[in-house]
Design an enzyme around this catalytic site. Structure first.
Site, mmCIF file in Angstrom:
data_model
loop_
_atom_site.group_PDB
_atom_site.id
_atom_site.type_symbol
_atom_site.label_atom_id
_atom_site.label_comp_id
_atom_site.label_asym_id
_atom_site.label_seq_id
_atom_site.Cartn_x
_atom_site.Cartn_y
_atom_site.Cartn_z
ATOM 1 C CE1 TYR A 168 -4.562 -2.222 0.407
ATOM 2 C CE2 TYR A 168 -2.582 -3.296 1.568
ATOM 3 C CZ TYR A 168 -4.401 -3.010 0.568
ATOM 4 O OH TYR A 168 -4.378 -4.595 1.256
ATOM 5 N N GLY B 167 -12.000 -8.128 5.925
ATOM 6 C CA GLY B 167 -11.725 -7.591 5.187
ATOM 7 C C GLY B 167 -10.118 -7.859 3.563
ATOM 8 C CG HIS C 273 -2.230 -8.277 2.209
ATOM 9 N ND1 HIS C 273 -2.246 -8.337 1.238
ATOM 10 C CD2 HIS C 273 -3.322 -7.224 2.577
ATOM 11 C CE1 HIS C 273 -3.037 -7.418 0.863
ATOM 12 N NE2 HIS C 273 -3.579 -6.779 1.637
ATOM 13 N NE ARG D 9 -11.522 -13.916 -3.555
ATOM 14 C CZ ARG D 9 -10.804 -13.674 -4.819
ATOM 15 N NH1 ARG D 9 -9.829 -13.028 -5.218
ATOM 16 N NH2 ARG D 9 -11.304 -13.621 -6.357
ATOM 17 C CE1 TYR E 31 -11.939 -6.379 -1.853
ATOM 18 C CE2 TYR E 31 -11.636 -8.682 -2.331
ATOM 19 C CZ TYR E 31 -11.704 -7.657 -1.401
ATOM 20 O OH TYR E 31 -9.895 -7.814 -0.973
HETATM 21 C C1 LIG Z 1 -7.022 -5.782 1.880
HETATM 22 S S1 LIG Z 1 -6.558 -4.340 3.046
HETATM 23 C C2 LIG Z 1 -8.302 -4.348 3.821
HETATM 24 C C3 LIG Z 1 -8.287 -2.862 4.939
HETATM 25 C C4 LIG Z 1 -10.343 -3.106 5.581
HETATM 26 N N1 LIG Z 1 -10.313 -5.110 6.790
HETATM 27 C C5 LIG Z 1 -11.072 -3.633 4.988
HETATM 28 O O1 LIG Z 1 -11.663 -4.151 4.975
HETATM 29 O O2 LIG Z 1 -10.805 -1.893 4.084
HETATM 30 C C6 LIG Z 1 -5.527 -5.634 3.826
HETATM 31 C C7 LIG Z 1 -5.208 -3.919 5.198
HETATM 32 O O3 LIG Z 1 -4.013 -5.064 6.211
HETATM 33 C C8 LIG Z 1 -2.928 -3.758 6.047
HETATM 34 N N2 LIG Z 1 -1.890 -4.865 6.003
HETATM 35 C C9 LIG Z 1 -1.058 -5.759 5.407
HETATM 36 N N3 LIG Z 1 -0.270 -5.975 6.639
HETATM 37 C C10 LIG Z 1 -0.114 -5.564 7.437
HETATM 38 C C11 LIG Z 1 0.681 -6.238 9.229
HETATM 39 N N4 LIG Z 1 1.931 -6.874 8.705
HETATM 40 N N5 LIG Z 1 0.389 -5.453 9.868
HETATM 41 C C12 LIG Z 1 -0.912 -4.660 10.123
HETATM 42 N N6 LIG Z 1 -1.105 -4.694 8.904
HETATM 43 C C13 LIG Z 1 -1.481 -5.177 7.718
HETATM 44 C C14 LIG Z 1 -2.827 -3.607 4.912
HETATM 45 O O4 LIG Z 1 -2.166 -2.253 5.114
HETATM 46 C C15 LIG Z 1 -4.509 -3.191 4.772
HETATM 47 O O5 LIG Z 1 -4.952 -1.382 5.256
#
Ligand SMILES: C[S@@+](CC[C@H](N)C(=O)[O-])C[C@H]1O[C@@H](n2cnc3c(N)ncnc32)[C@H](O)[C@@H]1O
Length: 281
Positions: A21, A139, A144, A173, A191
């Site tokens: 991001y 979400g 990730h 998912r 989505y």
């Molecule tokens: C797919 S987005 C979903 C955000 C929110 N929950 C939504 O549904 O809109 C995934 C989020 O996980 C965060 N993220 C990914 N890896 C992470 C980590 N290691 N530690 C903290 N946050 C993390 C990302 O920065 C991002 O904001």
């Protein structure tokens, strides 16, 4: 170094974890990507709120708050919410919302911090006293983390943030369909943008094992502006994910799996699995 290559964290394996991001592209169009905020949360708001209330949960830690979508819903419903995320670009939008609604004491009391799941207990140390009634990671966020050891480390860190009897609510998912050669439903609980013009999903196999899913998204708005961004995730399959949770929470703990926030039903293929798991009493 270009912003898009900024590393979020160097893991215990020494592998730099890229902040997907970091270039701000996803954050900028997140609302367009997920569709209208209220329409998204309407799908599961009552279920989530009832689940939390029925377990007596009041103090909630949202570990993947992103732009704040689920946290905002919980703040509005009167929960005490602490939110965090590793991406400052995503958090910027949550912080802006808190500022805009600061005259409402529920929003004024909403805590938002930058924290990484791999160092969560340290990053959030000042809020952990007494533990949380629930930790949510929703979400489609958890995927990730691509490395298997780090996935366990992150779940362990979530578990440590909970008080005894607290709940972890975490989703992924339905990658079982994709790994078995099928297509995941294109519209889903998360989505539902009317502007999404193309999503390409590619699955990478390493030594015969599905290891990474990449989503390349193209969004075209009404005025013809095009936004492109890509996100990579680990393709968690149900049995494998259950095993990780049980290994950390214990085999005898309460664990329920829902499909798109509904009871699992053999006539319906969910786009997402949601796990509700309790830290044993
Ligand atoms: C797919 S987005 C979903 C955000 C929110 N929950 C939504 O549904 O809109 C995934 C989020 O996980 C965060 N993220 C990914 N890896 C992470 C980590 N290691 N530690 C903290 N946050 C993390 C990302 O920065 C991002 O904001």
């Amino acid at each position: 170094m270009p912003e898009s290559e900024k590393t979020m964290f160097t893991s215990s394996t020494g592998i730099p974890v890229r902040d997907q991001y970091a270039d701000g592209k996803a954050a900028k169009v997140w609302e367009i990507f997920i569709g209208d905020k209220k329409s998204r949360t309407k799908i599961y708001c009552d279920f989530l709120v009832n689940l939390l209330r029925s377990h007596g949960c009041h103090r909630i830690l949202d570990v993947a708050c992103g732009t704040g979508i689920d946290s905002i819903l919980l703040v509005e419903k009167g929960f005490e919410v602490v939110s965090c995320d590793a991406s400052d670009k995503m958090l910027k939008y949550a912080i802006k919302e808190r500022w805009n609604r600061r005259k409402d004491s529920r929003f004024d009391n909403w805590i938002i911090e930058e924290a990484n799941w791999l160092t969560l207990n340290d990053d959030m140390r000042e809020y952990l006293q007494g533990g949380f009634d629930a930790v949510i990671c929703l979400g489609n966020s958890f995927g990730h983390i691509l490395d298997n050891c780090e996935q366990k480390q992150a779940i362990r860190n979530f578990e440590r943030c909970l008080k005894t009897g607290g709940l972890l609510i975490i989703d992924h998912r339905n990658y079982d369909i994709i790994c078995n050669g099928g297509n995941a439903p294109s519209k889903s609980i998360y989505y539902n943008s009317q502007y999404m013009t193309d999503i390409k999903t590619s699955l990478l196999y390493v030594n015969g094992k599905p290891t990474k899913v990449t989503l390349d998204c193209l969004i075209t708005t009404d005025d013809g502006i095009k936004y492109e961004f890509g996100l990579s995730s680990y393709p968690h399959q149900l049995e494998e994910f259950k095993k990780i949770l049980k290994e950390i929470f214990g085999y005898g703990c309460y664990h329920k799996i829902l499909g798109d926030f509904k009871e699992i039903n053999s006539n319906y293929t969910p786009g997402f699995y949601i796990h509700v798991i309790e830290k044993s009493k």
